[in-house]
Design a protein around this motif. Structure first.
Motif, PDB file in Angstrom:
ATOM      1  N   GLU A 165       0.876  -1.205  -0.069  1.00 34.99           N
ATOM      2  CA  GLU A 165       0.160  -0.071   0.089  1.00 34.99           C
ATOM      3  C   GLU A 165       0.969   1.286  -0.105  1.00 34.99           C
ATOM      4  O   GLU A 165       0.463   2.152  -0.676  1.00 34.99           O
ATOM      5  N   ALA A 166       1.861   1.224   0.771  1.00 36.12           N
ATOM      6  CA  ALA A 166       2.781   2.325   0.776  1.00 36.12           C
ATOM      7  C   ALA A 166       3.534   2.677  -0.540  1.00 36.12           C
ATOM      8  O   ALA A 166       3.793   3.955  -0.988  1.00 36.12           O
ATOM      9  N   ILE A 167       3.889   1.501  -1.262  1.00 31.46           N
ATOM     10  CA  ILE A 167       4.461   1.589  -2.668  1.00 31.46           C
ATOM     11  C   ILE A 167       3.436   2.149  -3.600  1.00 31.46           C
ATOM     12  O   ILE A 167       3.899   2.968  -4.259  1.00 31.46           O
ATOM     13  N   ASP A 168       2.251   1.897  -3.366  1.00 31.62           N
ATOM     14  CA  ASP A 168       1.281   2.170  -4.202  1.00 31.62           C
ATOM     15  C   ASP A 168       1.235   3.741  -4.225  1.00 31.62           C
ATOM     16  O   ASP A 168       0.874   4.472  -5.283  1.00 31.62           O
ATOM     17  N   ILE A 169       1.293   4.055  -2.853  1.00 31.36           N
ATOM     18  CA  ILE A 169       1.165   5.746  -2.584  1.00 31.36           C
ATOM     19  C   ILE A 169       1.955   6.468  -3.118  1.00 31.36           C
ATOM     20  O   ILE A 169       2.011   7.524  -3.917  1.00 31.36           O
ATOM     21  N   LEU A 170       3.359   6.184  -3.449  1.00 27.33           N
ATOM     22  CA  LEU A 170       4.540   6.648  -3.791  1.00 27.33           C
ATOM     23  C   LEU A 170       4.479   6.661  -5.212  1.00 27.33           C
ATOM     24  O   LEU A 170       4.801   7.602  -5.927  1.00 27.33           O
ATOM     25  N   CYS A 171       4.031   5.612  -5.754  1.00 27.75           N
ATOM     26  CA  CYS A 171       3.879   5.512  -7.453  1.00 27.75           C
ATOM     27  C   CYS A 171       2.975   6.573  -7.740  1.00 27.75           C
ATOM     28  O   CYS A 171       3.198   7.053  -8.895  1.00 27.75           O
ATOM     29  N   ALA A 172       1.717   6.478  -7.152  1.00 23.36           N
ATOM     30  CA  ALA A 172       0.614   7.467  -7.352  1.00 23.36           C
ATOM     31  C   ALA A 172       1.254   8.832  -7.425  1.00 23.36           C
ATOM     32  O   ALA A 172       0.886   9.623  -8.319  1.00 23.36           O
ATOM     33  N   LYS A 173       1.958   9.101  -6.309  1.00 23.45           N
ATOM     34  CA  LYS A 173       2.449  10.509  -6.101  1.00 23.45           C
ATOM     35  C   LYS A 173       3.431  10.784  -7.347  1.00 23.45           C
ATOM     36  O   LYS A 173       3.301  11.954  -7.874  1.00 23.45           O
ATOM     37  N   THR A 174       4.300  10.151  -7.681  1.00 22.78           N
ATOM     38  CA  THR A 174       5.451  10.297  -8.639  1.00 22.78           C
ATOM     39  C   THR A 174       4.930  10.063 -10.176  1.00 22.78           C
ATOM     40  O   THR A 174       5.345  10.520 -10.871  1.00 22.78           O
ATOM     41  N   GLU A 175       4.106   9.398 -10.182  1.00 26.80           N
ATOM     42  CA  GLU A 175       3.551   9.040 -11.625  1.00 26.80           C
ATOM     43  C   GLU A 175       4.502   8.545 -12.544  1.00 26.80           C
ATOM     44  O   GLU A 175       4.659   9.186 -13.701  1.00 26.80           O
ATOM     45  N   GLY A 176       5.492   7.740 -12.345  1.00 24.02           N
ATOM     46  CA  GLY A 176       6.291   7.418 -13.042  1.00 24.02           C
ATOM     47  C   GLY A 176       7.546   8.121 -13.336  1.00 24.02           C
ATOM     48  O   GLY A 176       8.695   7.955 -14.252  1.00 24.02           O
ATOM     49  N   ASN A 177       7.856   9.079 -12.508  1.00 24.94           N
ATOM     50  CA  ASN A 177       9.008  10.109 -12.384  1.00 24.94           C
ATOM     51  C   ASN A 177       9.876   9.601 -11.582  1.00 24.94           C
ATOM     52  O   ASN A 177       9.798   9.393 -10.424  1.00 24.94           O
ATOM     53  N   LEU A 178      11.089   8.812 -11.964  1.00 22.82           N
ATOM     54  CA  LEU A 178      11.970   8.177 -11.253  1.00 22.82           C
ATOM     55  C   LEU A 178      12.646   8.948 -10.484  1.00 22.82           C
ATOM     56  O   LEU A 178      12.957   8.653  -9.245  1.00 22.82           O
ATOM     57  N   LEU A 179      12.982  10.225 -10.919  1.00 19.37           N
ATOM     58  CA  LEU A 179      13.881  11.076 -10.246  1.00 19.37           C
ATOM     59  C   LEU A 179      13.177  11.609  -8.895  1.00 19.37           C
ATOM     60  O   LEU A 179      13.651  11.607  -7.669  1.00 19.37           O
ATOM     61  N   ALA A 180      11.818  11.929  -9.257  1.00 17.51           N
ATOM     62  CA  ALA A 180      10.820  12.323  -7.988  1.00 17.51           C
ATOM     63  C   ALA A 180      10.709  11.035  -6.966  1.00 17.51           C
ATOM     64  O   ALA A 180      10.792  11.264  -5.793  1.00 17.51           O
ATOM     65  N   ALA A 181      10.654   9.815  -7.524  1.00 18.17           N
ATOM     66  CA  ALA A 181      10.664   8.844  -6.512  1.00 18.17           C
ATOM     67  C   ALA A 181      11.967   8.724  -5.713  1.00 18.17           C
ATOM     68  O   ALA A 181      11.928   8.332  -4.442  1.00 18.17           O
ATOM     69  N   VAL A 182      13.025   8.744  -6.334  1.00 18.69           N
ATOM     70  CA  VAL A 182      14.554   8.653  -5.390  1.00 18.69           C
ATOM     71  C   VAL A 182      14.297   9.728  -4.687  1.00 18.69           C
ATOM     72  O   VAL A 182      14.799   9.620  -3.382  1.00 18.69           O
ATOM     73  N   GLN A 183      14.010  10.999  -4.973  1.00 14.84           N
ATOM     74  CA  GLN A 183      13.743  12.113  -4.118  1.00 14.84           C
ATOM     75  C   GLN A 183      13.091  11.903  -2.578  1.00 14.84           C
ATOM     76  O   GLN A 183      13.358  12.209  -1.504  1.00 14.84           O
ATOM     77  N   GLU A 184      11.875  11.181  -3.079  1.00 18.25           N
ATOM     78  CA  GLU A 184      10.966  10.951  -1.860  1.00 18.25           C
ATOM     79  C   GLU A 184      11.685   9.822  -0.860  1.00 18.25           C
ATOM     80  O   GLU A 184      11.391  10.072   0.220  1.00 18.25           O
ATOM     81  N   ILE A 185      12.201   8.937  -1.534  1.00 15.50           N
ATOM     82  CA  ILE A 185      12.773   7.708  -0.763  1.00 15.50           C
ATOM     83  C   ILE A 185      13.924   8.345   0.011  1.00 15.50           C
ATOM     84  O   ILE A 185      14.098   7.980   1.185  1.00 15.50           O
ATOM     85  N   GLU A 186      14.653   9.242  -0.420  1.00 16.19           N
ATOM     86  CA  GLU A 186      15.638   9.892   0.237  1.00 16.19           C
ATOM     87  C   GLU A 186      15.237  10.575   1.363  1.00 16.19           C
ATOM     88  O   GLU A 186      15.786  10.670   2.755  1.00 16.19           O
ATOM     89  N   LYS A 187      14.011  11.349   1.203  1.00 16.71           N
ATOM     90  CA  LYS A 187      13.098  12.026   2.307  1.00 16.71           C
ATOM     91  C   LYS A 187      12.890  10.943   3.395  1.00 16.71           C
ATOM     92  O   LYS A 187      12.977  11.468   4.494  1.00 16.71           O
ATOM     93  N   LEU A 188      12.421  10.111   2.969  1.00 19.23           N
ATOM     94  CA  LEU A 188      11.851   8.978   3.878  1.00 19.23           C
ATOM     95  C   LEU A 188      13.082   8.657   4.925  1.00 19.23           C
ATOM     96  O   LEU A 188      12.838   8.135   6.064  1.00 19.23           O
ATOM     97  N   LYS A 189      14.321   8.217   4.387  1.00 21.20           N
ATOM     98  CA  LYS A 189      15.326   7.932   5.170  1.00 21.20           C
ATOM     99  C   LYS A 189      15.574   8.904   6.339  1.00 21.20           C
ATOM    100  O   LYS A 189      16.040   8.506   7.397  1.00 21.20           O
ATOM    101  N   LEU A 190      15.210  10.127   6.084  1.00 20.68           N
ATOM    102  CA  LEU A 190      15.404  11.160   7.000  1.00 20.68           C
ATOM    103  C   LEU A 190      14.366  11.183   8.190  1.00 20.68           C
ATOM    104  O   LEU A 190      14.500  11.505   9.245  1.00 20.68           O
ATOM    105  N   VAL A 191      12.932  11.226   7.682  1.00 24.66           N
ATOM    106  CA  VAL A 191      12.007  11.553   8.408  1.00 24.66           C
ATOM    107  C   VAL A 191      11.268  10.029   9.302  1.00 24.66           C
ATOM    108  O   VAL A 191      10.733  10.246  10.087  1.00 24.66           O
ATOM    109  N   ALA A 192      11.670   9.020   8.477  1.00 23.37           N
ATOM    110  CA  ALA A 192      11.027   7.820   9.041  1.00 23.37           C
ATOM    111  C   ALA A 192      11.576   7.479  10.206  1.00 23.37           C
ATOM    112  O   ALA A 192      12.623   7.355  10.540  1.00 23.37           O
ATOM    113  N   GLU A 193      10.775   6.822  11.191  1.00 24.77           N
ATOM    114  CA  GLU A 193      11.364   6.078  12.396  1.00 24.77           C
ATOM    115  C   GLU A 193      11.387   4.539  12.097  1.00 24.77           C
ATOM    116  O   GLU A 193      10.181   3.909  12.186  1.00 24.77           O
ATOM    117  N   GLY A 194      12.451   4.270  11.982  1.00 27.94           N
ATOM    118  CA  GLY A 194      12.731   2.826  11.625  1.00 27.94           C
ATOM    119  C   GLY A 194      12.726   2.559  10.229  1.00 27.94           C
ATOM    120  O   GLY A 194      12.883   3.509   9.470  1.00 27.94           O
TER     121      GLY A 194
END
Length: 349
Positions: A165-194
């Motif tokens: 479900e989380a992956i689907d949310i990220l896919c919907a947000k970035t709509e196939g834009n790989l650079l955008a997806a990578v940026q979101e993942i990098e942000k998750l590394k900073l804000v996620a707990e665990g």
């Protein structure tokens, strides 16, 4: 040497380097990462110098002969990188590549980078010469069907695990834009707990996105809203965004627009051309609107400016990269800016 898949490049080049590489495709992030892996491995094997050429106006394929045969002042090995802006080296380029591959210089690594090329070009003498001498890396677009798997692999590479479900949310947000997806993942590394990312965490992270984002910038420009696009660019600059990241996102859409324009001019239907270029259904109206404003000449001018921005960002051309990016954004929005033929492009020696 067999063809190398993009995900195999880093491991393959660490084992051994081929004298020639040809990286081609219309997924800028993966093309860039494949080239970075080749350059990194080359530097580790003492290929210290790098010469970069673009096959736009003023380029001659004699540069390949001259550079390959020129002795370095410090006798360092070097990388010769040639970016073929339209995927077509022409007769002179095809001949130069084939002749170089017949007798490559041991002190030189040749890296050729290009957008996608058609099946006919992949049967040409110059392409076959590269296959016989070195290696080819074809980068395929990541379509909607492959996006979830790609995001999952990218998350794991970043040390994160996400449920479907989380992956689907990220896919919907970035709509196939790989650079955008990578940026979101990098942000998750900073804000996620665990390291486990569930739907709630993903939704919260996406909701807390920065006010100015890369996709918003591109969409505003594609929509023809030059004022809002310029404002987004200024906001991204103020937030410390890397200009190359913005350039990749802009160049991706410009190349897609140019490819679709060429296909339509050749008689292909818009929907088919858009699908072939990885345009999602939701974004088709945006592309149609941009194509109604932009002529072929304007798209070619934007491609040239993107190449100039790339050189300026890497210190290989004079000029402020942010000013060039503003020109690109305004041009994509359909606002008339200084013509390329009136710009003085000065390269650093």
């Amino acid at each position: 040497m067999p063809k190398i898949r993009p995900e195999q490049v880093a491991a393959t080049v660490k084992k051994s380097l081929a004298p020639v590489y040809f990286v081609f495709g219309d997924e800028p992030l993966i093309v860039q990462e494949s080239c970075d892996a080749i350059r990194t491995a080359a530097r580790e094997q003492a290929f210290i110098e790098r010469e970069l050429y673009h096959t736009d106006a003023g380029f001659s394929w004699d540069e390949l002969y001259n550079s390959a045969n020129a002795m370095s002042l410090f006798a360092d090995k070097k990388i010769i990188e040639i970016r073929v802006h339209n995927g077509k080296p022409g007769d002179a380029g095809g001949k130069a590549i084939a002749e170089y591959c017949a007798s490559p210089n041991e002190e030189t690594l040749l890296l050729i980078v290009s957008p996608k090329i058609d099946a006919r070009s992949q049967k040409s003498k110059w392409f076959t010469a590269i296959e016989n001498c070195g290696a080819t890396i074809q980068v395929w677009p990541i379509g909607p069907q492959q996006m979830a798997r790609w995001v999952d692999q990218r998350m794991k590479r970043a040390g994160l695990n996400a449920d479907s479900e989380a992956i689907d949310i990220l896919c919907a947000k970035t709509e196939g834009n790989l650079l955008a997806a990578v940026q979101e993942i990098e942000k998750l590394k900073l804000v996620a707990e665990g390291t486990l990312i569930d739907a709630h965490t993903m939704t919260t992270a996406v909701t807390d996105s920065a006010r100015f984002d890369v996709f918003g910038l591109v969409d505003k420009a594609m929509h023809g809203d030059s004022r809002a696009a310029a404002h987004s660019l200024q906001g991204l600059r103020g937030e410390g965004s890397e200009p190359l990241s913005l350039l990749w996102a802009l160049a991706r859409e410009i190349r897609a627009l140019n490819s679709i324009r060429e296909a339509i001019d050749s008689g292909e239907h818009f929907d088919r051309a858009a699908q072939r270029n990885g345009v999602w259904e939701k974004r088709k109206p945006l592309f149609k609107g941009a194509l109604s404003r932009l002529k072929t000449r304007q798209l070619h001018d934007l491609i040239r400016k993107a190449a100039l921005a790339d050189r300026a960002a890497k210190g290989m051309a004079n000029g402020d990269v942010w000013n060039i990016l503003l020109d690109i954004v305004l041009g994509l929005a359909g606002t008339r800016v200084l013509s390329a033929k009136n710009q003085k492009l000065e390269f650093r020696s």
